[in-house]
Design a protein around this motif. Structure first.
Motif, PDB file in Angstrom:
ATOM      1  N   UNK A  88       8.325  15.266  38.044  1.00 57.29           N
ATOM      2  CA  UNK A  88       6.982  15.295  38.754  1.00 57.29           C
ATOM      3  C   UNK A  88       6.915  14.163  39.781  1.00 57.29           C
ATOM      4  N   UNK A  89       7.033  12.719  39.140  1.00 56.64           N
ATOM      5  CA  UNK A  89       7.012  11.581  40.161  1.00 56.64           C
ATOM      6  C   UNK A  89       7.812  11.757  41.085  1.00 56.64           C
ATOM      7  N   UNK A  90       9.291  12.168  40.892  1.00 48.45           N
ATOM      8  CA  UNK A  90      10.484  12.122  42.221  1.00 48.45           C
ATOM      9  C   UNK A  90      10.629  13.444  42.645  1.00 48.45           C
ATOM     10  N   UNK A  91       9.759  14.276  42.366  1.00 44.38           N
ATOM     11  CA  UNK A  91      10.043  15.723  42.979  1.00 44.38           C
ATOM     12  C   UNK A  91      11.454  16.174  42.707  1.00 44.38           C
ATOM     13  N   UNK A  92      12.201  16.204  41.461  1.00 45.71           N
ATOM     14  CA  UNK A  92      13.353  16.387  41.301  1.00 45.71           C
ATOM     15  C   UNK A  92      13.374  17.592  40.008  1.00 45.71           C
ATOM     16  N   UNK A  93      14.527  18.713  39.988  1.00 49.15           N
ATOM     17  CA  UNK A  93      14.587  19.415  39.124  1.00 49.15           C
ATOM     18  C   UNK A  93      15.351  18.554  37.907  1.00 49.15           C
ATOM     19  N   UNK A  94      15.220  19.100  36.822  1.00 46.54           N
ATOM     20  CA  UNK A  94      15.768  18.723  35.310  1.00 46.54           C
ATOM     21  C   UNK A  94      16.721  19.473  34.545  1.00 46.54           C
ATOM     22  N   UNK A  95      17.667  19.010  33.957  1.00 46.68           N
ATOM     23  CA  UNK A  95      18.379  19.611  33.210  1.00 46.68           C
ATOM     24  C   UNK A  95      18.499  18.866  31.939  1.00 46.68           C
ATOM     25  N   UNK A  96      18.517  19.699  30.682  1.00 47.20           N
ATOM     26  CA  UNK A  96      18.680  18.939  29.260  1.00 47.20           C
ATOM     27  C   UNK A  96      19.263  19.969  28.435  1.00 47.20           C
ATOM     28  N   UNK A  97      20.033  19.170  27.529  1.00 47.33           N
ATOM     29  CA  UNK A  97      20.783  20.130  26.302  1.00 47.33           C
ATOM     30  C   UNK A  97      19.906  20.706  25.284  1.00 47.33           C
ATOM     31  N   UNK A  98      20.086  22.014  24.812  1.00 49.85           N
ATOM     32  CA  UNK A  98      19.617  22.547  23.778  1.00 49.85           C
ATOM     33  C   UNK A  98      20.551  22.447  22.495  1.00 49.85           C
ATOM     34  N   UNK A  99      20.055  22.719  21.313  1.00 50.26           N
ATOM     35  CA  UNK A  99      21.181  22.879  20.031  1.00 50.26           C
ATOM     36  C   UNK A  99      20.849  23.944  19.247  1.00 50.26           C
ATOM     37  N   UNK A 100      19.866  24.656  19.472  1.00 50.85           N
ATOM     38  CA  UNK A 100      19.730  26.090  18.738  1.00 50.85           C
ATOM     39  C   UNK A 100      18.689  26.848  19.649  1.00 50.85           C
ATOM     40  N   UNK A 101      18.808  28.232  19.069  1.00 50.75           N
ATOM     41  CA  UNK A 101      18.117  28.932  19.716  1.00 50.75           C
ATOM     42  C   UNK A 101      16.699  28.875  19.682  1.00 50.75           C
ATOM     43  N   UNK A 102      16.048  28.408  18.646  1.00 48.74           N
ATOM     44  CA  UNK A 102      14.875  28.040  18.600  1.00 48.74           C
ATOM     45  C   UNK A 102      14.196  26.815  19.609  1.00 48.74           C
ATOM     46  N   UNK A 103      15.145  25.962  20.068  1.00 50.01           N
ATOM     47  CA  UNK A 103      14.795  24.941  21.079  1.00 50.01           C
ATOM     48  C   UNK A 103      14.886  25.546  22.586  1.00 50.01           C
ATOM     49  N   UNK A 104      15.303  26.658  22.685  1.00 50.36           N
ATOM     50  CA  UNK A 104      15.254  27.244  24.115  1.00 50.36           C
ATOM     51  C   UNK A 104      13.858  27.121  24.794  1.00 50.36           C
ATOM     52  N   UNK A 105      13.108  27.921  24.129  1.00 48.27           N
ATOM     53  CA  UNK A 105      11.578  28.458  24.723  1.00 48.27           C
ATOM     54  C   UNK A 105      11.017  26.862  24.726  1.00 48.27           C
ATOM     55  N   UNK A 106      11.094  26.119  23.856  1.00 50.56           N
ATOM     56  CA  UNK A 106      10.477  24.682  23.749  1.00 50.56           C
ATOM     57  C   UNK A 106      10.924  23.945  25.005  1.00 50.56           C
ATOM     58  N   UNK A 107      12.248  23.654  25.164  1.00 50.36           N
ATOM     59  CA  UNK A 107      12.743  22.908  26.403  1.00 50.36           C
ATOM     60  C   UNK A 107      12.242  23.397  27.854  1.00 50.36           C
ATOM     61  N   UNK A 108      12.329  24.835  27.731  1.00 47.46           N
ATOM     62  CA  UNK A 108      12.045  25.478  28.818  1.00 47.46           C
ATOM     63  C   UNK A 108      10.730  25.220  29.766  1.00 47.46           C
ATOM     64  N   UNK A 109       9.796  24.794  29.001  1.00 43.20           N
ATOM     65  CA  UNK A 109       8.380  24.455  29.160  1.00 43.20           C
ATOM     66  C   UNK A 109       8.599  23.205  30.082  1.00 43.20           C
ATOM     67  N   UNK A 110       9.520  22.387  29.933  1.00 43.62           N
ATOM     68  CA  UNK A 110       9.553  21.148  30.648  1.00 43.62           C
ATOM     69  C   UNK A 110      10.798  20.934  31.674  1.00 43.62           C
TER      70      UNK A 110
END
Length: 274
Positions: A88-110
């Motif tokens: 938000x501060x820099x107006x840039x898109x973000x990428x991060x790793x997930x390690x399980x199926x359960x993490x996908x929806x959680x990380x996708x919120x951010x």
């Protein structure tokens, strides 16, 4: 959806109409707000000057560590919140790793892109869960897989009605403690019609040499120049203000002050081969 459309569909992506390669870059893992913002500020300034489409990268947690004593993170939600605030501060898109199926929806919120680690690239449940979020999915090629096999990993996402897929090479195991990059893999994976990324810094890891993975950062420019020369669509570079004190993968990261001179050379090379 062709590969240009996939890149252009990333929220807040800059310079999407550029003929440059795109860049995924940032520290290996979320360490602190200060580290995230220092790297983001420099990367945004450099990529803006050079006209490079840019995505900020940091893992909110490192789950695939050899030693149980290795740093894994500051806490999932805290790290994801810091990532989102940086975006938000820099107006840039973000990428991060997930390690399980359960993490996908959680990380996708951010974040805007969910990255599947190389060791997990064949895990159907993780790929399907990432696809279901509707986010762009970046699948890293397993160090044990042929480039041709990545078409099958991509199809698992596409068949879940998500065409927004990228493929990333990060080297292939060469014995027990080294990696080698076979640059034939880039055009091979590009036959899929998907954007193909070269993970420069992880390709220079020297794993399985004790509790902390080693690396060859002196070869970063060599691998990067070769990838650009064969027409890679994107580059992945982990960078840190001081890799010697980084909490993860410091042995193979690029020092932040070297990012601009490296990218300047690579942009010139890109223009020369077009």
């Amino acid at each position: 959806m062709d590969k240009r459309e996939i890149i252009a569909s990333i929220p807040r992506i800059s310079n999407a109409d550029s003929d440059n390669f795109f860049l995924l870059a940032g520290p290996c893992v979320v360490e602190s707000r200060e580290c995230l913002e220092e790297v983001a500020a420099e990367a945004v300034a450099v990529t803006s000057r050079l006209g490079i489409p840019y995505v900020f990268k940091a893992s909110y947690r490192k789950a695939n560590r050899s030693s149980r004593n290795s740093f894994t993170g500051i806490g999932d939600i805290k790290a994801l919140e810091l990532l989102a605030q940086t975006g938000e501060k820099f107006g840039i898109p973000l990428v991060t790793d997930i390690h399980s199926a359960a993490e996908a929806a959680m990380a996708a919120e951010y974040v805007d892109i969910l990255q599947i680690p190389a060791f997990l690239c064949r895990q159907s449940d993780i790929l399907e869960a990432a696809a279901a979020t509707g986010k762009v999915v970046n699948i890293k090629k397993g160090q044990f897989l042929a480039p041709e096999s990545m078409k099958l990993a991509a199809e698992k996402v596409i068949e879940c009605d998500n065409e927004r897929v990228m493929l990333t090479d990060r080297g292939t195991m060469f014995g027990y403690g080294d990696l080698v990059v076979d640059f034939r893999g880039i055009p091979t994976m590009q036959k899929s019609g998907l954007p193909v990324v070269m993970d420069i810094t992880h390709s220079l890891q020297q794993p399985n040499r004790g509790e902390v993975t080693g690396g060859r950062p002196d070869m970063i420019e060599t691998i990067a120049r070769a990838a650009v020369a064969v027409g890679v669509d994107g580059l992945f570079i982990e960078t840190h203000p001081d890799p010697s004190v980084a909490k993860s993968d410091g042995a193979n990261m690029l020092k932040l002050s070297l990012l601009e001179p490296l990218l300047t050379k690579l942009v010139k090379l890109r223009k020369a081969i077009l």
